[in-house]
Design an enzyme around this catalytic site. Structure first.
Site, mmCIF file in Angstrom:
data_model
loop_
_atom_site.group_PDB
_atom_site.id
_atom_site.type_symbol
_atom_site.label_atom_id
_atom_site.label_comp_id
_atom_site.label_asym_id
_atom_site.label_seq_id
_atom_site.Cartn_x
_atom_site.Cartn_y
_atom_site.Cartn_z
ATOM 1 N N ASP A 246 -1.615 -6.059 8.958
ATOM 2 C CA ASP A 246 -2.488 -4.935 8.655
ATOM 3 C C ASP A 246 -3.758 -5.551 8.056
ATOM 4 O OD1 ASP A 246 -3.753 -2.669 7.867
ATOM 5 O OD2 ASP A 246 -2.244 -2.008 6.438
ATOM 6 N N TRP B 171 0.865 -1.181 0.000
ATOM 7 C CA TRP B 171 0.000 0.000 0.000
ATOM 8 C C TRP B 171 0.901 1.230 0.000
ATOM 9 C CZ3 TRP B 171 -2.302 2.431 4.951
ATOM 10 C CH2 TRP B 171 -3.217 3.424 4.628
ATOM 11 N N LYS C 75 -13.765 -0.339 5.537
ATOM 12 C CA LYS C 75 -14.374 -1.076 4.434
ATOM 13 C C LYS C 75 -15.498 -1.990 4.917
ATOM 14 C CE LYS C 75 -11.159 0.622 1.701
ATOM 15 N NZ LYS C 75 -10.049 0.982 2.498
#
Ligand SMILES: Cc1ncc(COP(=O)(O)O)c(C=O)c1O
Length: 425
Positions: free
Chosen positions: A238, A157, A274
């Protein structure tokens, strides 16, 4: 020199006063724009009705619209009707929320949870949890090089390197993505982890690897778990997409739970952006498995000291929403159902895109589109092909070829496939 704008209409004397004060910042260079922001700006300017934005990092429904879960709306309405106070949360966060968050990740039956051995703190979503983790590592977990070192997958990311570097850690990479197969480079990854300095932290994406969508299989996680253990490394997961990847909370937490079973003292960053659609509420948790009550208390005391100087107290509303959803069975069931519907819409779009490319008799192997998982698809399109998609078809994505599957809908998948076919033939 300041011209026009701000100084227009000001008297000469006050203008001079402003001019002297504002020159303090004249040497600040303009930073680069975020790559995704650039995509959105270009997309917004395009007048082609068929234009598609595949840069977005948030879920869109099949009409291309942002989506708020009905369980979240209902929980919000209940909270609103109760007119609760808006005092500060404790620095550590909302205890009920932390308990819900840990149950979600580790399950209620987890021995560390049952014995109250998981240190945790509410954080400003996944980003804040990673940043707080970085600050903690930089103070308390040096590698054998004498420096706090965090190894991350290549690629990762785009925000990870900055988060950990600004948090005071040295940052390194391990091999992860294999461009030939558009899949996982297990051999390269293991080789790099084996040669990592003892005590390095290994950053792992629990599921839905961003940006590649390439997740290890459970067999491959087994190999990674063993490698990380033998090499004396510390896993930092993560987990930004639990439940949002496969539609199942348990499947998506499979790697984290496996590492816990294998005896790792994992660090975990959770995000509720999310899976609950709580993006703007900035809700997350940082947690760490410990070996004693004393350790847990010491860690939490340090996490509080760190959080105190960054945000002091976390936001109050998101945690209340999650607590309401957990408390009420009908809310909970509706949440898991809608979450899984979001995940399945993305899975279905992957299938439709790949089927259309087959229908168009494109000569490339596109099977990675359905093999990859989560919101992002690492298409394998080159920067030149990405540019051609933009110029010829008004299809916008970042130059790495990463497609946000959330931006693909039943109405635009055909246009997308046509564009991909045209630029790769
Ligand atoms: C891998 C990964 N980690 C963390 C995050 C953090 O998101 P947030 O700060 O909204 O929880 C994201 C979001 O895109 C992500 O993809």
């Amino acid at each position: 020199m300041l011209r026009g704008g701000v100084l227009n209409g000001l008297s000469r004397a006050s203008g001079q006063r402003h001019r002297r004060l504002m020159s303090v910042w004249k040497d600040v260079p303009k930073g680069p724009e975020d790559a995704i922001l650039g995509v959105t700006i270009a997309y917004n300017k395009d007048e082609n009705p068929k234009k598609i934005n595949l840069g977005v990092g948030a879920y869109r429904d099949d009409n291309g619209k942002p989506f708020v879960l009905s369980s979240v709306r209902a929980a919000e309405a209940r909270i609103q009707s109760e007119k609760r106070p808006m005092e500060y949360l404790p620095v550590i966060g909302d205890k009920e929320f932390l308990s819900n968050s840990l149950k979600l990740a580790f399950t209620e039956d987890n021995e560390f949870l049952k014995n109250d051995l998981i240190a945790s703190i509410q954080a400003l979503s996944g980003t804040g949890a990673c940043r707080l983790g970085a600050e903690f590592i930089s103070r308390f977990h040096k590698s054998s090089t004498g420096m706090p070192l965090v190894l991350m997958p290549s690629p990762t990311w785009a925000n990870h390197p900055g988060i950990f570097r600004d948090g005071g850690c040295e940052v390194g990479k391990y091999r992860y993505y294999d461009p030939d197969s558009c899949g996982f480079d297990l051999e390269g990854c293991v080789e790099d982890l084996k040669s990592a300095p003892v005590g390095s932290v290994v950053l792992l994406h629990a599921c839905a690897h961003n940006p590649t969508g390439v997740d290890p299989t459970m067999d491959q996680w087994e190999v990674l778990s063993e490698t990380i253990k033998r090499a004396g490394l510390l896993p930092f997961f993560d987990m930004a997409y639990q439940g949002f990847t496969s539609g199942s909370l348990d499947i998506d937490a499979g790697a984290v739970r496996k590492f816990v079973e294998d005896g790792h003292r994992v660090m975990l960053a959770q995000s509720f952006s999310k899976n609950f659609g709580l993006y703007g509420h900035r809700l997350g948790t940082l947690s760490m498995l410990t070996d004693s009550d004393k350790e847990k208390m010491a860690i939490e005391s340090q996490l509080k000291i760190l959080a105190r100087t960054i945000w002091s107290n976390p936001p109050i509303q998101g945690s209340r929403i999650v607590n309401e959803v957990f408390k009420d069975n009908s809310f909970y069931n509706s949440w898991t159902e809608e979450m899984s519907r979001m995940a399945n819409r993305i899975i279905d779009m992957r299938k439709q895109l790949s089927d259309k490319l087959v229908e168009l008799k494109n000569p490339r192997d596109w099977s990675h589109i359905t093999r990859q998982k989560g919101m992002f698809c690492y298409s394998g399109l080159s920067p030149a092909q990405v540019e051609a998609m933009k110029e010829q078809f008004s299809v916008y994505l970042i130059s790495s070829g990463r497609i946000s599957m959330a931006g693909v809908t039943s109405a635009n998948v055909e246009h997308l496939a046509t564009a991909m076919d045209a630029v790769t033939k």
